[in-house]
Scaffold this motif. Structure first.
Motif, PDB file in Angstrom:
ATOM      1  N   ALA A  89       1.850   1.310  63.267  1.00 38.21           N
ATOM      2  CA  ALA A  89       0.893   2.415  63.412  1.00 38.21           C
ATOM      3  C   ALA A  89       1.542   3.767  63.136  1.00 38.21           C
ATOM      4  O   ALA A  89       0.860   4.724  62.788  1.00 38.21           O
ATOM      5  N   GLY A  90       2.854   3.833  63.313  1.00 40.45           N
ATOM      6  CA  GLY A  90       3.521   5.117  63.165  1.00 40.45           C
ATOM      7  C   GLY A  90       3.169   6.065  64.310  1.00 40.45           C
ATOM      8  O   GLY A  90       3.216   7.287  64.176  1.00 40.45           O
ATOM      9  N   ARG A  91       2.781   5.494  65.435  1.00 36.94           N
ATOM     10  CA  ARG A  91       2.436   6.276  66.630  1.00 36.94           C
ATOM     11  C   ARG A  91       2.954   5.524  67.841  1.00 36.94           C
ATOM     12  O   ARG A  91       3.067   4.300  67.791  1.00 36.94           O
ATOM     13  N   PRO A  92       3.213   6.220  68.940  1.00 37.16           N
ATOM     14  CA  PRO A  92       3.668   5.496  70.133  1.00 37.16           C
ATOM     15  C   PRO A  92       2.571   4.585  70.689  1.00 37.16           C
ATOM     16  O   PRO A  92       1.391   4.924  70.621  1.00 37.16           O
ATOM     17  N   ALA A  93       2.989   3.425  71.200  1.00 39.40           N
ATOM     18  CA  ALA A  93       2.047   2.532  71.864  1.00 39.40           C
ATOM     19  C   ALA A  93       1.943   2.958  73.324  1.00 39.40           C
ATOM     20  O   ALA A  93       2.882   3.502  73.887  1.00 39.40           O
ATOM     21  N   PRO A 122       0.698   1.711  77.344  1.00 40.36           N
ATOM     22  CA  PRO A 122       0.369   0.523  78.129  1.00 40.36           C
ATOM     23  C   PRO A 122      -1.135   0.442  78.402  1.00 40.36           C
ATOM     24  O   PRO A 122      -1.801   1.465  78.536  1.00 40.36           O
ATOM     25  N   ALA A 123      -1.645  -0.783  78.440  1.00 36.07           N
ATOM     26  CA  ALA A 123      -3.042  -1.017  78.823  1.00 36.07           C
ATOM     27  C   ALA A 123      -2.988  -2.031  79.953  1.00 36.07           C
ATOM     28  O   ALA A 123      -2.873  -3.225  79.721  1.00 36.07           O
ATOM     29  N   GLY A 124      -3.024  -1.536  81.152  1.00 33.41           N
ATOM     30  CA  GLY A 124      -2.829  -2.432  82.286  1.00 33.41           C
ATOM     31  C   GLY A 124      -1.369  -2.858  82.340  1.00 33.41           C
ATOM     32  O   GLY A 124      -0.506  -2.223  81.727  1.00 33.41           O
ATOM     33  N   ARG A 125      -1.098  -3.956  83.049  1.00 35.25           N
ATOM     34  CA  ARG A 125       0.292  -4.341  83.278  1.00 35.25           C
ATOM     35  C   ARG A 125       0.871  -5.180  82.134  1.00 35.25           C
ATOM     36  O   ARG A 125       2.060  -5.159  81.899  1.00 35.25           O
ATOM     37  N   ASP A 126       0.021  -5.914  81.422  1.00 35.92           N
ATOM     38  CA  ASP A 126       0.576  -6.873  80.470  1.00 35.92           C
ATOM     39  C   ASP A 126       0.019  -6.752  79.054  1.00 35.92           C
ATOM     40  O   ASP A 126       0.020  -7.707  78.290  1.00 35.92           O
ATOM     41  N   ALA A 127      -0.490  -5.572  78.709  1.00 33.69           N
ATOM     42  CA  ALA A 127      -0.980  -5.365  77.342  1.00 33.69           C
ATOM     43  C   ALA A 127      -0.574  -3.974  76.868  1.00 33.69           C
ATOM     44  O   ALA A 127      -0.183  -3.121  77.669  1.00 33.69           O
ATOM     45  N   THR A 128      -0.680  -3.782  75.552  1.00 31.29           N
ATOM     46  CA  THR A 128      -0.308  -2.501  74.980  1.00 31.29           C
ATOM     47  C   THR A 128      -1.348  -2.118  73.931  1.00 31.29           C
ATOM     48  O   THR A 128      -1.942  -2.992  73.299  1.00 31.29           O
ATOM     49  N   THR A 129      -1.593  -0.816  73.787  1.00 27.75           N
ATOM     50  CA  THR A 129      -2.548  -0.380  72.756  1.00 27.75           C
ATOM     51  C   THR A 129      -1.907   0.670  71.879  1.00 27.75           C
ATOM     52  O   THR A 129      -1.032   1.415  72.312  1.00 27.75           O
ATOM     53  N   VAL A 130      -2.394   0.720  70.628  1.00 29.47           N
ATOM     54  CA  VAL A 130      -1.926   1.754  69.716  1.00 29.47           C
ATOM     55  C   VAL A 130      -3.085   2.132  68.790  1.00 29.47           C
ATOM     56  O   VAL A 130      -3.837   1.263  68.344  1.00 29.47           O
ATOM     57  N   PRO A 131      -3.276   3.441  68.546  1.00 31.08           N
ATOM     58  CA  PRO A 131      -4.316   3.844  67.609  1.00 31.08           C
ATOM     59  C   PRO A 131      -3.893   3.542  66.175  1.00 31.08           C
ATOM     60  O   PRO A 131      -2.719   3.728  65.833  1.00 31.08           O
ATOM     61  N   VAL A 132      -4.842   3.082  65.350  1.00 32.66           N
ATOM     62  CA  VAL A 132      -4.538   2.817  63.937  1.00 32.66           C
ATOM     63  C   VAL A 132      -5.600   3.490  63.060  1.00 32.66           C
ATOM     64  O   VAL A 132      -6.708   3.740  63.510  1.00 32.66           O
ATOM     65  N   ASP A 133      -5.240   3.773  61.821  1.00 31.67           N
ATOM     66  CA  ASP A 133      -6.161   4.469  60.918  1.00 31.67           C
ATOM     67  C   ASP A 133      -7.167   3.529  60.275  1.00 31.67           C
ATOM     68  O   ASP A 133      -8.269   3.918  59.940  1.00 31.67           O
ATOM     69  N   ASP A 134      -6.769   2.291  60.077  1.00 32.03           N
ATOM     70  CA  ASP A 134      -7.684   1.374  59.402  1.00 32.03           C
ATOM     71  C   ASP A 134      -7.377  -0.074  59.780  1.00 32.03           C
ATOM     72  O   ASP A 134      -6.377  -0.362  60.445  1.00 32.03           O
ATOM     73  N   ALA A 135      -8.266  -0.940  59.338  1.00 37.38           N
ATOM     74  CA  ALA A 135      -8.130  -2.355  59.685  1.00 37.38           C
ATOM     75  C   ALA A 135      -6.891  -2.981  59.044  1.00 37.38           C
ATOM     76  O   ALA A 135      -6.367  -3.988  59.529  1.00 37.38           O
ATOM     77  N   ALA A 136      -6.404  -2.372  57.958  1.00 35.49           N
ATOM     78  CA  ALA A 136      -5.216  -2.918  57.298  1.00 35.49           C
ATOM     79  C   ALA A 136      -4.015  -2.897  58.244  1.00 35.49           C
ATOM     80  O   ALA A 136      -3.181  -3.810  58.244  1.00 35.49           O
ATOM     81  N   ALA A 137      -3.934  -1.866  59.061  1.00 37.65           N
ATOM     82  CA  ALA A 137      -2.833  -1.782  60.022  1.00 37.65           C
ATOM     83  C   ALA A 137      -2.920  -2.925  61.029  1.00 37.65           C
ATOM     84  O   ALA A 137      -1.908  -3.498  61.433  1.00 37.65           O
TER      85      ALA A 137
END
Ligand SMILES: Nc1ncnc2c1ncn2[C@@H]1O[C@H](COP(=O)(O)OP(=O)(O)O)[C@@H](O)[C@H]1O
Ligand SMILES: [Mg+2]
Length: 318
Positions: free
Chosen positions: A254-258, A260-275
């Motif tokens: 993603a080229g952006r920091p991830a 945390p989403a709760g205790r056992d998941a992580t999220t990151v914003p992406v520009d498109d579905a290709a990422a």
């Protein structure tokens, strides 16, 4: 030539004692379009709608519907608008049909016309069978449809829908969305307030994001999504011990920091579905099994965090 905007508010200020509900908000929409006003509780959405609907006078700024000033000519404005949401005008003791006929009569329709209009709207909103039941016996969803029908009796040019789907389950939300689309197909201009980016994305031609009584971002859904990083990938590794590794892969793509989403998941914003596809590929290459992997639009809270650096202070709505 008609006015350029079906409704227009410019620099509205409204104070309630110590509270500044509106702090210079400006909102507008060309005829036949939907403006989504997206903001958390307390942002000033309802106050802005009430001013546009002539129910409240601004302390400063101006507002007009179809070029008609809401403070100087409230009666004329009221004939141009429909209003629903937090102002249900429905009488619980009357039947659905009686409610709509009464409103038609209040709007100076002749008796026959009022009845025909009521029947037509009840049919359009799937309430024909419930027409002769008292509104007090209606389910929540039926009641909301009756509210919408009530606001359409006068064939408004502009309709204000104040959080029409808050608290509705997803199926009922889809029903309301279908109604909004039909209004637009009929040429009505809609101001829709919402707490869901997904809803604004689905319905609005343009979105104004509001916070503390002013607009903090405005654009099409596509433009806003570009600003806030479009969509969000969520990764939940099967082995929680590999969370940091999963986050590093997602962040690298993603080229952006991830985050945390709760205790056992992580999220990151992406520009498109290709990422998203690339993240899937790299997780697989690393032999990293997942129990959840999804691509979704950002929540209002995430939009706010990106735009303002602060949270909305509310739980993420499901
Ligand atoms: N009649 C009122 N009296 C006092 N404060 C009000 C009144 N109406 C709204 N407010 C305050 O103004 C702010 C904006 O409220 P509102 O327009 O209802 O926001 P939203 O609809 O976005 O949740 C909030 O802080 C709210 O508490
Ligand atoms: Mg409100």
């Amino acid at each position: 030539m008609g006015p350029m905007y079906a409704f227009e508010a410019e620099g509205l200020v409204k104070r309630f004692g110590e509270t500044t509900a509106l702090n210079g908000i400006s909102l507008s929409a060309p005829p036949g379009t939907v403006l989504g006003v997206l903001g958390p509780n307390g942002a000033g959405k309802t106050t802005a709608v009430r001013i546009l609907a002539t129910l409240l006078r601004p302390d400063a700024g101006r507002a007009a519907v179809a070029g008609v000033d809401v403070v100087r000519h409230p009666a004329r404005v009221r004939r141009l608008i429909g209003l629903t949401g937090q102002y249900a005008s429905v009488d619980e003791d009357l039947t659905g049909a009686e409610n709509l006929v009464l409103i038609g009569r209040l709007l100076d329709l002749r008796s026959g016309e009022a009845k025909a209009r009521a029947a037509r709207l009840l049919a359009d909103f799937g309430l024909a069978e419930a027409a002769d039941r008292r509104a007090s016996t209606y389910s929540g969803g039926m009641r909301r449809r009756l509210d919408l029908a009530a606001s359409l009796v006068g064939r408004p040019e502009v309709i204000f829908l104040d959080e029409p789907t808050t608290g509705l389950d997803p199926a009922k939300r889809e029903d309301v969305w279908a109604i909004v689309r039909r209004l637009v197909a009929d040429g009505v201009t809609v101001l829709l307030t919402t707490q869901y980016l997904e809803e604004a994305d689905a319905l609005a031609d343009a979105i104004s994001v509001v916070d503390h009584g002013r607009v903090i971002a405005h654009g099409t859904a596509a433009e806003l999504k570009r600003v806030v990083g479009g969509q969000t990938v969520l990764v939940r590794p099967a082995d929680p011990a590999r969370l940091a590794e999963a986050a590093a892969i997602a962040a690298a793509v993603a080229g952006r920091p991830a985050e945390p989403a709760g205790r056992d998941a992580t999220t990151v914003p992406v520009d498109d579905a290709a990422a998203f596809t690339e993240i899937v590929r790299r997780l697989d290459a690393a032999g990293l099994a997942v129990t959840e992997l999804s691509l979704r639009l950002p929540s209002l809270d995430e939009v706010f965090f990106t735009l303002t650096g602060h949270r909305t202070g509310q739980e993420r709505a499901a």
